[in-house]
Enzyme design. Structure first.
Site, short mmCIF file in Angstrom:
data_model
loop_
_atom_site.label_atom_id
_atom_site.label_comp_id
_atom_site.label_asym_id
_atom_site.label_seq_id
_atom_site.Cartn_x
_atom_site.Cartn_y
_atom_site.Cartn_z
N ARG A 1 104.91 63.39 -21.32
CA ARG A 1 106.26 62.84 -21.25
C ARG A 1 107.32 63.87 -21.64
NH1 ARG A 1 105.64 56.40 -22.97
NH2 ARG A 1 104.57 55.84 -21.01
N SER B 1 87.27 75.55 -27.56
CA SER B 1 88.28 75.36 -26.51
C SER B 1 89.37 76.41 -26.61
CB SER B 1 88.89 73.95 -26.63
OG SER B 1 87.89 72.96 -26.56
N LYS C 1 74.69 54.82 -64.47
CA LYS C 1 74.95 54.52 -63.06
C LYS C 1 73.72 53.88 -62.43
CE LYS C 1 78.44 58.00 -61.87
NZ LYS C 1 78.78 59.12 -60.96
N ARG D 1 69.71 52.25 -55.53
CA ARG D 1 69.10 53.38 -54.83
C ARG D 1 70.09 54.53 -54.67
NH1 ARG D 1 69.36 50.07 -49.45
NH2 ARG D 1 67.22 49.53 -49.97
N ARG E 1 79.13 71.14 -38.75
CA ARG E 1 78.08 72.16 -38.68
C ARG E 1 78.43 73.42 -39.46
NH1 ARG E 1 77.42 72.79 -32.39
NH2 ARG E 1 79.64 72.34 -32.56
N ASP F 1 86.50 68.13 -37.04
CA ASP F 1 85.92 69.05 -38.01
C ASP F 1 86.96 69.76 -38.90
OD1 ASP F 1 83.36 68.49 -37.16
OD2 ASP F 1 83.24 70.21 -35.81
N GLY G 1 84.32 68.35 -28.12
CA GLY G 1 84.14 67.01 -28.67
C GLY G 1 85.44 66.23 -28.69
#
Length: 321
Positions: free
Chosen positions: A27, A107, A215, A164, A173, A129, A13
């Site tokens: 560089r 990787s 709240k 709401r 994950r 992650d 990713g």
């Protein structure tokens, strides 16, 4: 004996700051007198021989850009031994003696397989992650947290207006760091992560306690790896609290955008260290940070290191909510 020619690839990713790491490794490598080659589309491109020589100017105007100029891909072929050996043959054909791999946990495991076949590899941690155990922080994580914080702020406004409950399902994950850091920084009422067993009834109780204290809305930050379906959670919350519940899934928005200063700095320091490690023929290493210091650990040792979840931060977030 110093190396003369190295390659750079990005895999898995994408993460904001990958371009800054490419620029730094490129560089620094040229500064040390090496030729540097870019490999497009990660291990998949390596198998296909999609390789071009990079020049100093190739790193121009990319420090601030998200994504990766080298492109990235997930390679199912590279999981097979024959394709790993084929990739080594491609590197040998181009005279590439060492490889900078910028990517996440998968990787790094791929890099270890190349190392076992005789290729020196320097891994630079690039993933939003923050799930690589050997380093304090991964490139892209800080940017993703700040992107998510902005999202929480925007949602808070409309959530309050409509009284709401909003469930924000963020990436993660197996590692809940993105949910934890963004949830703590964004003042979430509930943070749900895969590292901590989740109880829907307790989530409902926390929301109800918030309602009883005055709240007018609630924010729940939930990592995608939590073993509770967001739609089911929303239905139960509506039934138990009598308040409308909505789900927001920002998805790949979290991966994009210009990297923060922290990610640009981390990418620049680790990219340069990776090139230096290869130039000095130091063997395969995983480059990262430990207690603020740039380190280059033995790659095989680094692969086996597990990430420790910050339970202290999780508990504090519950107290503060």
């Amino acid at each position: 004996m110093t190396m003369k020619r190295i390659g750079i690839l990005t895999s898995g990713g994408d993460a904001p700051g990958m371009n800054a790491a490419i620029r730094s490794a490129l560089r620094t490598g040229i500064h040390l007198g090496m030729e540097v080659y870019g490999i497009s589309r990660g291990y998949e491109g390596l198998i296909d021989g999609d390789i071009q020589k990079l020049e100093w100017v190739s790193g121009g105007d990319i420090l601030h850009r998200g994504g990766t100029i080298l492109k990235t891909a997930r390679s199912s072929r590279f999981m097979e031994k024959k394709w790993q050996e084929h990739a080594v043959g491609i590197l040998r054909a181009y005279g590439i003696e060492g490889l900078v791999v910028i990517g996440g946990e998968g990787s790094m495991k791929g890099a270890l397989e190349l190392s076992k076949l005789g290729v020196d590899v320097a891994v630079v941690p690039g993933t939003i992650d923050n799930d690589m155990g050997y380093t304090d922080m991964t490139i892209g994580f800080d940017t993703a947290v700040n992107t998510t914080l902005n999202l929480i702020g925007n949602i808070r406004d409309t959530s309050s207006s409509h009284e709401r409950t909003t469930i924000i399902e963020v990436m993660g994950r197996h590692c809940g760091d993105l949910a934890l850091y963004a949830g703590l920084g964004g003042g979430a009422d509930v943070i749900m992560v895969p590292e901590v067993p989740q109880d829907i009834n307790e989530v409902c109780r926390r929301v109800l306690r918030g309602q009883s204290s005055g709240k007018v809305h609630s924010i729940i930050v939930k990592a995608e790896g939590v073993d509770i379906d967001s739609r089911q959670l929303a239905e139960i919350l509506e039934e138990m609290t009598g308040r409308e519940a909505r789900i927001v899934v920002p998805g790949y928005i979290q991966r994009g955008g210009s990297p923060t200063e922290a990610d640009r700095r981390l990418a620049s320091l680790t990219g340069a260290k990776a090139a230096d490690v290869l130039y000095n023929d130091s063997g395969s290493r995983a480059v990262g940070t430990l207690q603020g210091e740039i380190v280059a650990l033995d790659l095989e040792k680094a692969v086996g290191m597990k990430r420790e979840f910050r339970m202290d931060m999780y508990n504090l977030a519950n107290v503060l909510s």
